[in-house]
Write a protein that holds these residues in place. Structure first.
Motif, PDB file in Angstrom:
ATOM      1  N   ASP A   1      -3.621  39.296  22.758  1.00  0.00           N
ATOM      2  CA  ASP A   1      -2.385  38.551  22.875  1.00  0.00           C
ATOM      3  C   ASP A   1      -2.332  37.840  24.219  1.00  0.00           C
ATOM      4  N   PHE A   2      -2.897  38.490  25.215  1.00  0.00           N
ATOM      5  CA  PHE A   2      -2.931  37.909  26.548  1.00  0.00           C
ATOM      6  C   PHE A   2      -3.680  36.574  26.513  1.00  0.00           C
ATOM      7  N   GLU A   3      -4.837  36.609  25.840  1.00  0.00           N
ATOM      8  CA  GLU A   3      -5.637  35.384  25.729  1.00  0.00           C
ATOM      9  C   GLU A   3      -4.876  34.315  24.951  1.00  0.00           C
ATOM     10  N   ALA A   4      -4.267  34.722  23.844  1.00  0.00           N
ATOM     11  CA  ALA A   4      -3.499  33.785  23.026  1.00  0.00           C
ATOM     12  C   ALA A   4      -2.348  33.217  23.852  1.00  0.00           C
ATOM     13  N   GLY A   5      -1.718  34.091  24.626  1.00  0.00           N
ATOM     14  CA  GLY A   5      -0.598  33.661  25.466  1.00  0.00           C
ATOM     15  C   GLY A   5      -1.018  32.586  26.450  1.00  0.00           C
ATOM     16  N   LYS A   6      -2.238  32.753  26.994  1.00  0.00           N
ATOM     17  CA  LYS A   6      -2.716  31.747  27.946  1.00  0.00           C
ATOM     18  C   LYS A   6      -2.951  30.411  27.227  1.00  0.00           C
ATOM     19  N   ARG A   7      -3.460  30.508  25.993  1.00  0.00           N
ATOM     20  CA  ARG A   7      -3.737  29.280  25.242  1.00  0.00           C
ATOM     21  C   ARG A   7      -2.452  28.506  24.964  1.00  0.00           C
ATOM     22  N   HIS A   8      -1.357  29.241  24.799  1.00  0.00           N
ATOM     23  CA  HIS A   8      -0.117  28.579  24.407  1.00  0.00           C
ATOM     24  C   HIS A   8       0.925  28.590  25.508  1.00  0.00           C
ATOM     25  N   ASP A   9       0.480  29.013  26.686  1.00  0.00           N
ATOM     26  CA  ASP A   9       1.377  29.001  27.825  1.00  0.00           C
ATOM     27  C   ASP A   9       2.650  29.806  27.582  1.00  0.00           C
ATOM     28  N   LEU A  10       2.465  30.990  27.037  1.00  0.00           N
ATOM     29  CA  LEU A  10       3.619  31.832  26.724  1.00  0.00           C
ATOM     30  C   LEU A  10       4.003  32.665  27.937  1.00  0.00           C
ATOM     31  N   PRO A  11       5.258  32.999  28.048  1.00  0.00           N
ATOM     32  CA  PRO A  11       5.644  33.904  29.134  1.00  0.00           C
ATOM     33  C   PRO A  11       5.060  35.293  28.915  1.00  0.00           C
ATOM     34  N   GLN A  12       4.841  36.027  30.019  1.00  0.00           N
ATOM     35  CA  GLN A  12       4.312  37.387  29.914  1.00  0.00           C
ATOM     36  C   GLN A  12       5.415  38.343  30.321  1.00  0.00           C
ATOM     37  N   ILE A  13       5.893  39.112  29.379  1.00  0.00           N
ATOM     38  CA  ILE A  13       6.992  40.017  29.686  1.00  0.00           C
ATOM     39  C   ILE A  13       6.491  41.462  29.679  1.00  0.00           C
ATOM     40  N   THR A  14       6.484  42.057  30.859  1.00  0.00           N
ATOM     41  CA  THR A  14       6.052  43.441  30.974  1.00  0.00           C
ATOM     42  C   THR A  14       7.244  44.351  30.726  1.00  0.00           C
ATOM     43  N   VAL A  15       7.088  45.258  29.766  1.00  0.00           N
ATOM     44  CA  VAL A  15       8.223  46.116  29.449  1.00  0.00           C
ATOM     45  C   VAL A  15       8.010  47.570  29.862  1.00  0.00           C
ATOM     46  N   MET A  16       6.843  47.834  30.462  1.00  0.00           N
ATOM     47  CA  MET A  16       6.588  49.214  30.887  1.00  0.00           C
ATOM     48  C   MET A  16       6.240  49.250  32.360  1.00  0.00           C
ATOM     49  N   ASP A  17       6.444  50.431  32.965  1.00  0.00           N
ATOM     50  CA  ASP A  17       6.037  50.570  34.353  1.00  0.00           C
ATOM     51  C   ASP A  17       4.668  51.256  34.424  1.00  0.00           C
ATOM     52  N   ALA A  18       4.242  51.536  35.637  1.00  0.00           N
ATOM     53  CA  ALA A  18       2.893  52.068  35.847  1.00  0.00           C
ATOM     54  C   ALA A  18       2.700  53.441  35.213  1.00  0.00           C
ATOM     55  N   ARG A  19       3.822  54.155  34.968  1.00  0.00           N
ATOM     56  CA  ARG A  19       3.679  55.487  34.400  1.00  0.00           C
ATOM     57  C   ARG A  19       3.908  55.508  32.906  1.00  0.00           C
ATOM     58  N   GLY A  20       3.947  54.314  32.309  1.00  0.00           N
ATOM     59  CA  GLY A  20       4.076  54.252  30.862  1.00  0.00           C
ATOM     60  C   GLY A  20       5.495  54.440  30.377  1.00  0.00           C
ATOM     61  N   ARG A  21       6.465  54.216  31.250  1.00  0.00           N
ATOM     62  CA  ARG A  21       7.865  54.269  30.811  1.00  0.00           C
ATOM     63  C   ARG A  21       8.419  52.864  30.707  1.00  0.00           C
ATOM     64  N   MET A  22       9.389  52.711  29.811  1.00  0.00           N
ATOM     65  CA  MET A  22       9.949  51.392  29.616  1.00  0.00           C
ATOM     66  C   MET A  22      10.710  51.007  30.896  1.00  0.00           C
ATOM     67  N   ASN A  23      10.579  49.748  31.255  1.00  0.00           N
ATOM     68  CA  ASN A  23      11.242  49.310  32.496  1.00  0.00           C
ATOM     69  C   ASN A  23      12.552  48.570  32.188  1.00  0.00           C
ATOM     70  N   GLU A  24      13.113  47.983  33.207  1.00  0.00           N
ATOM     71  CA  GLU A  24      14.449  47.397  33.052  1.00  0.00           C
ATOM     72  C   GLU A  24      14.466  46.208  32.088  1.00  0.00           C
ATOM     73  N   THR A  25      13.313  45.538  31.892  1.00  0.00           N
ATOM     74  CA  THR A  25      13.313  44.406  30.951  1.00  0.00           C
ATOM     75  C   THR A  25      13.345  44.893  29.501  1.00  0.00           C
ATOM     76  N   ALA A  26      13.214  46.184  29.307  1.00  0.00           N
ATOM     77  CA  ALA A  26      13.217  46.705  27.947  1.00  0.00           C
ATOM     78  C   ALA A  26      14.638  46.995  27.443  1.00  0.00           C
ATOM     79  N   GLY A  27      15.576  46.480  28.147  1.00  0.00           N
ATOM     80  CA  GLY A  27      16.967  46.577  27.712  1.00  0.00           C
ATOM     81  C   GLY A  27      17.432  48.006  27.541  1.00  0.00           C
ATOM     82  N   ALA A  28      17.923  48.285  26.366  1.00  0.00           N
ATOM     83  CA  ALA A  28      18.506  49.591  26.091  1.00  0.00           C
ATOM     84  C   ALA A  28      17.487  50.710  26.184  1.00  0.00           C
ATOM     85  N   TYR A  29      16.222  50.360  26.145  1.00  0.00           N
ATOM     86  CA  TYR A  29      15.184  51.385  26.118  1.00  0.00           C
ATOM     87  C   TYR A  29      14.661  51.732  27.508  1.00  0.00           C
ATOM     88  N   ALA A  30      15.159  51.068  28.487  1.00  0.00           N
ATOM     89  CA  ALA A  30      14.695  51.286  29.857  1.00  0.00           C
ATOM     90  C   ALA A  30      14.765  52.762  30.204  1.00  0.00           C
TER      91      ALA A  30
END
Length: 947
Positions: A303-332
């Motif tokens: 998906d990363f490669e595809a994203g580069k081909r189409h200039d898509l935004p990259q939204i990281t939803v997890m932190d370094a410890r594998g927990r959902m981060n603040e961009t994951a909304g209700a799941y943070a």
RNA sequence: GGGCGGUUAGCUCAGCUGGUUAGAGCGCCUGCCUUACAAGCAGGAGGUCGCAGGUUCGAGUCCUGCACUGCCCA
């Protein structure tokens, strides 16, 4: 000589003593050879074990093979350098110390980096030498004076130098990429450190509502059956539904007509209420599932490669410890697996989850902690690998480096061709820190050999990048950094390229490939000292930049059930435990004897037990020798009965010096010894360890002990009543000693301890060189190979075994001597029998030997061969029917052989195409078999067996 | 999905470039305390070389397919 050897062979004490002696005497230390040195050189780098490591069977196999080859070279007069050291093992060591801290209730992060690293160094000082101490117990003949650690200052300096040079050459870059991320270790790891595992999982189907669209063909698309017609959906399948929170597109294939009408439209991302585009990309394969896929550039490499081909935004939803981060909304704040559950629940509740299927998927796990790998977008440092791989490939293709067994060559070349850039940064604290600094003010990145005082661009304060380098980065440099690089040293001129690398298949890519890449790059243009190169046999090699001339890949050691040894299975065999019970020599011999190239070893203790028995056999043969020397040469006790040979400077010395061929058995054993020396040397040349070991075993036990020692006993026994001769006894004794000395030297690389113990005892601790390890390795002298003696001896053995057979069949009381009657087909055979009458009488328990007619000698109970017929004169009822059925069975076999052989010899194709040697051999065989048939038939007639 | 290996005696394994009757260790059976060794000695039983084809004068060995099994990579 002779020192009294204890009656029982006890490996423990002997082995410890000699292991210490070798180290104390610095026998294997190699000072830098001066200019003008012309001896051949052999260099071998020990694959550095992890400092955290404990010796396992794999190490032991590896080290046994290396030590055999190393000792063999040393004994043949090579300047032999075996370089030991340990690896700092970034992740493993950090983990180990963290665990220790944990038990003290401390945490790494609370402690801070500096304190933590200090703590690791302390740990290393205290425990880091454990594995090397274990190595010492194995007898590894390494140069301890040159021991290194990958984090030593000189090696660290070389690492920084390499990094900076690569950076300056544009071969190192930094960037945001998807990497394999271990949430437990909180670091990136390389592709190679990920273990793939098949697991039963689920494939969930989620439908995404198409924005501003109605379903135009509700009944034609099964995916939409039964759905509300007013809303059109696109259904995608995923095994990781929680990542949908970071979706930034839906992809369909441009050729997929089902979706043509949706090109350019958008869908509403469920749960997040974010509009994302529908894009056309080959990522979506029409045949797979619904043909539509979700695109999550920050959480999947494709998906990363595809994203580069189409200039898509990259939204990281997890932190370094594998927990959902603040961009994951209700799941943070939720752990990724908890989030998955919650996401699925919510999707189901809101009607977006439309399917759930069982699915077998391959998941990646961290090879060290087993945590499921999360592809993660992060900033890492990479090595542009193609330019390095080119030369590394070339070096193997052109044969400058040879890989044994050869099939690994193909594997290597394939891997080199499909190689990916190497992520070398690790988010750890223990390791070589990347020599790069970032400016806090303008963000400029400075790569330098030493810390810059300020940003060169804006003058702002700089801070070193926190990352360390992959452990394999530094170990990949070892072949030259351990020899003083980046300085140009004499050591390099002499010892580089190293001669050989012996290692396991597992680290072919991790380590071997990287050493080749780095070596070819950084040692480009290097030239080995010409005289030494020539003397070592590499004159025809053109490329001296390679880290080694040859690679030997050895097998894996498995347990007796062929299972891979692993801690979780609990089937790990601890070599030290095996050594404790059977001795190092026996354990080494086991590994050598089972190490046929290319096949794994199922480690079986019963074999080791057998080889301990072999050591015991040698021990007792030595006791026999000492006992006789003491008896025959009492005046020489205290001075040592010195066998004729000295140190390895006489390496060209062949055969057995000072050996007198007096009797047939002398000619025979000398011939056999030279033959075995020849075979063993040839086997070692091609790393056929099992062949070398087995060859020595058979020679020592089956020929030397079983026959030669038995045959010379009467000669040694000069004072016996049948009138021994003291001069003859002395000669026999001298032969025995010289032969034994040769056999010990031949065996020494495989069983260093017992050979050293006996050899030193032979010289009463005052040999010409300090150790058998420095004595000359036996080389075959073709002159001493005596075909006639071997043939004569074979006849003699055949006769003795025949008589023993007959005795056993007749159940003759063991103590009873029986007369035998012999017919010899050739005068030579009869004179052979006469000359060796004593031996036959003794070894076959025979009273007297009488020459008789063939007719009489073939009468039961008798044995017939093509050379002689022999009959045992013994009054005992023979079980006629049993004897007849046996003869009948024998005859059947004979007839069959005659048929086959006759057929073959009558075949014009065979006669014209087969080599003369084979045809002759077969004709002779036919002749002999026909003779046997006659004899068997007449015997049957004699006994009244009928046809 | 791609690649590589394995299948030979009850067990663990040899058998290198095709060539005379396929070997070893352990285990098993029989007999021996023969003053180097009972951790030993002597003797013995035990194999359609995974299956089916093919090449060849000749296949355990080379080729093709199949079965089972292991490993590596994606």
């Amino acid at each position: 000589m002779p020192q009294e050897l204890p009656k029982a062979y006890e490996p423990g004490a002997i082995e410890r003593r000699w292991a210490e002696y070798w180290i104390k005497e610095k026998l294997f230390s190699v000072p830098t050879p001066p200019e003008g040195e012309t001896r051949p050189v052999f260099t071998l780098l020990l694959p550095p074990p992890n400092v955290t490591g404990r010796l396992h069977m794999g190490h032991m196999l590896n080290q046994t093979q290396m030590d055999i080859i190393v000792r063999w070279h040393r004994m043949r007069g090579f300047i032999t350098l075996w370089l030991p050291g340990t690896d700092h093992a970034g992740i493993a060591t950090q983990m180990m110390v963290e665990k220790q801290l944990e038990s003290e209730g401390k945490k790494r992060r609370e402690m801070g980096r500096e304190k933590f690293v200090e703590r690791v160094w302390e740990w290393k000082k205290l425990y880091g030498g454990a594995i090397l101490d274990q190595m010492k117990r194995l007898g590894a003949s390494v140069d301890w004076d040159r021991e290194y650690f990958t984090m030593d200052e000189n090696l660290s300096h070389a690492v920084r130098e390499v990094f900076v040079r690569l950076y300056e050459e544009g071969l190192i870059y930094r960037g945001n990429y998807i990497v394999n991320w271990c949430p437990w270790h909180e670091t990136a790891i390389s592709d190679l450190e990920v273990k793939h595992e098949e697991v039963q999982g689920k494939l969930w189907e989620i439908r995404y509502p198409v924005v501003g669209s109605e379903n135009p063909h509700p009944r034609q698309n099964p995916a939409w059956m039964g759905l509300p017609q007013e809303q059109e959906y696109i259904t995608v399948a995923t095994t990781r539904p929680e990542t949908m929170l970071g979706d930034t597109a839906i992809a369909v294939n441009a050729k997929d007509e089902r979706y043509t009408h949706l090109h350019g439209k958008k869908v509403m991302l469920p749960l997040m209420n974010r509009e994302i585009p529908i894009i056309c990309d080959e990522l979506a394969q029409p045949e797979f599932g619904t043909g539509a896929v979700k695109v999550t550039p920050a959480h999947d490499p494709n998906d990363f490669e595809a994203g580069k081909r189409h200039d898509l935004p990259q939204i990281t939803v997890m932190d370094a410890r594998g927990r959902m981060n603040e961009t994951a909304g209700a799941y943070a704040g939720l752990d990724r697996f908890a989030a998955r559950k919650k996401v699925l629940e919510d999707l189901r509740e809101q009607g977006f989850l439309v399917g759930e299927k069982d699915y077998t998927l391959a998941i990646g796990k961290c090879e060290r902690c087993g945590t499921v790998i999360e592809p993660r977008l992060s900033e890492q440092w990479f090595i542009k690998i193609k330019p390095l791989a080119e030369r590394a490939k070339e070096a193997v293709e052109s044969g400058e480096i040879t890989i044994v067994p050869e099939n690994y060559r193909t594997i290597y070349l394939q891997w080199m061709t499909n190689i990916h850039d190497w992520c070398v940064s690790r988010q750890l604290w223990w390791g070589h820190r990347i020599p790069a600094w970032t400016c806090g003010k303008c963000g400029e990145v400075i790569v330098a050999r030493s810390a810059p005082e300020a940003c060169a661009k804006c003058g702002g304060a700089v801070e070193q990048v926190p990352d360390v380098l992959d452990t394999w980065f530094s170990s990949g440099l070892l072949p030259f950094t351990t020899l003083g690089w980046p300085e140009k040293t004499r050591d390099q001129a002499v010892f580089y390229p190293t001669t050989l690398l012996i290692t396991a298949y597992e680290i072919l890519f991790f380590w071997v490939a990287r050493m080749i890449m780095f070596g070819c790059h950084f040692m480009h243009g290097h030239e080995q000292d010409r005289a030494i190169k020539k003397a070592s046999g590499w004159a025809e090699k053109k490329n001296d930049s390679v880290p080694f001339r040859r690679v030997y890949i050895h097998a894996l050691v498995r347990d007796a059930e062929r299972q891979k040894m692993s801690k979780t299975k609990g089937n790990v065999v601890d070599p030290l435990d095996v050594i404790e019970r059977f001795g190092t020599d026996a354990t080494r011999f086991t590994l050598a004897a089972m190490a046929a190239p290319g096949t794994d070893i199922a480690f079986n203790e019963s074999r080791t037990d057998g080889y301990r028995a072999f050591a015991n056999k040698i021990w007792n043969a030595a006791r026999f020798m000492f006992m006789n020397v003491e008896r025959v040469e009492p005046d020489r006790v205290g001075t040592g009965l010195r066998p004729v040979q000295t140190g390895s400077e006489t390496r060209l010395h062949m055969g057995i010096a000072g050996f007198q061929t007096i009797a047939l058995e002398d000619r025979w054993i000398l011939s056999r010894f030279n033959r075995v020396a020849k075979d063993v040397n040839e086997a070692l040349e091609t790393y056929r360890f099992h062949e070398a070991a087995n060859r020595i075993y058979d020679f020592f036990w089956g020929e030397f002990c079983d026959w030669y020692l038995e045959l010379i006993k009467p000669r040694l026994n000069f004072s016996s009543e049948d009138g021994g001769d003291k001069t003859a006894a002395r000669a026999a004794c001298a032969n025995l000693v010289n032969l034994f000395d040769g056999a010990l030297r031949l065996l020494h690389p495989v069983m260093p301890f017992i050979t050293e113990e006996i050899w030193q005892a032979m010289y009463e601790g005052k040999p010409a060189v300090k150790s058998i390890a420095l004595a000359a390795y036996p080389q075959a002298d073709e002159q001493q190979i005596d075909l006639a003696a071997e043939t004569e001896m074979a006849i003699l053995q055949d006769l003795i075994v025949s008589v023993r057979n007959l005795r056993a069949e007749l159940k003759v009381e063991p103590k009873v001597k029986v007369p035998i009657e012999v017919f010899a087909h050739e005068p030579m055979v009869w004179s052979l029998i006469q000359q060796n009458e004593g031996a036959i009488k003794r070894l076959a328990n025979v009273e007297n030997i009488k020459e008789v007619s063939q007719h009489q000698a073939a009468q039961s109970p008798a044995r017939s061969t093509a050379r002689f017929d022999v009959r045992v004169v013994y009054e005992r009822k023979i079980d006629v029917s049993a004897e007849c059925s046996k003869l009948r069975k024998e005859l059947e076999g004979i007839e069959r052989r005659i048929e086959v052989t006759t057929g073959q010899l009558g075949n014009p194709g065979f006669l014209s195409k087969a080599p003369q040697k084979v045809v002759d051999g077969l004709s002779k065989q036919l002749e002999d078999t026909k003779l046997l048939r006659e004899k068997t038939l007449s015997k049957m007639k004699e006994m009244g067996c009928g046809a």
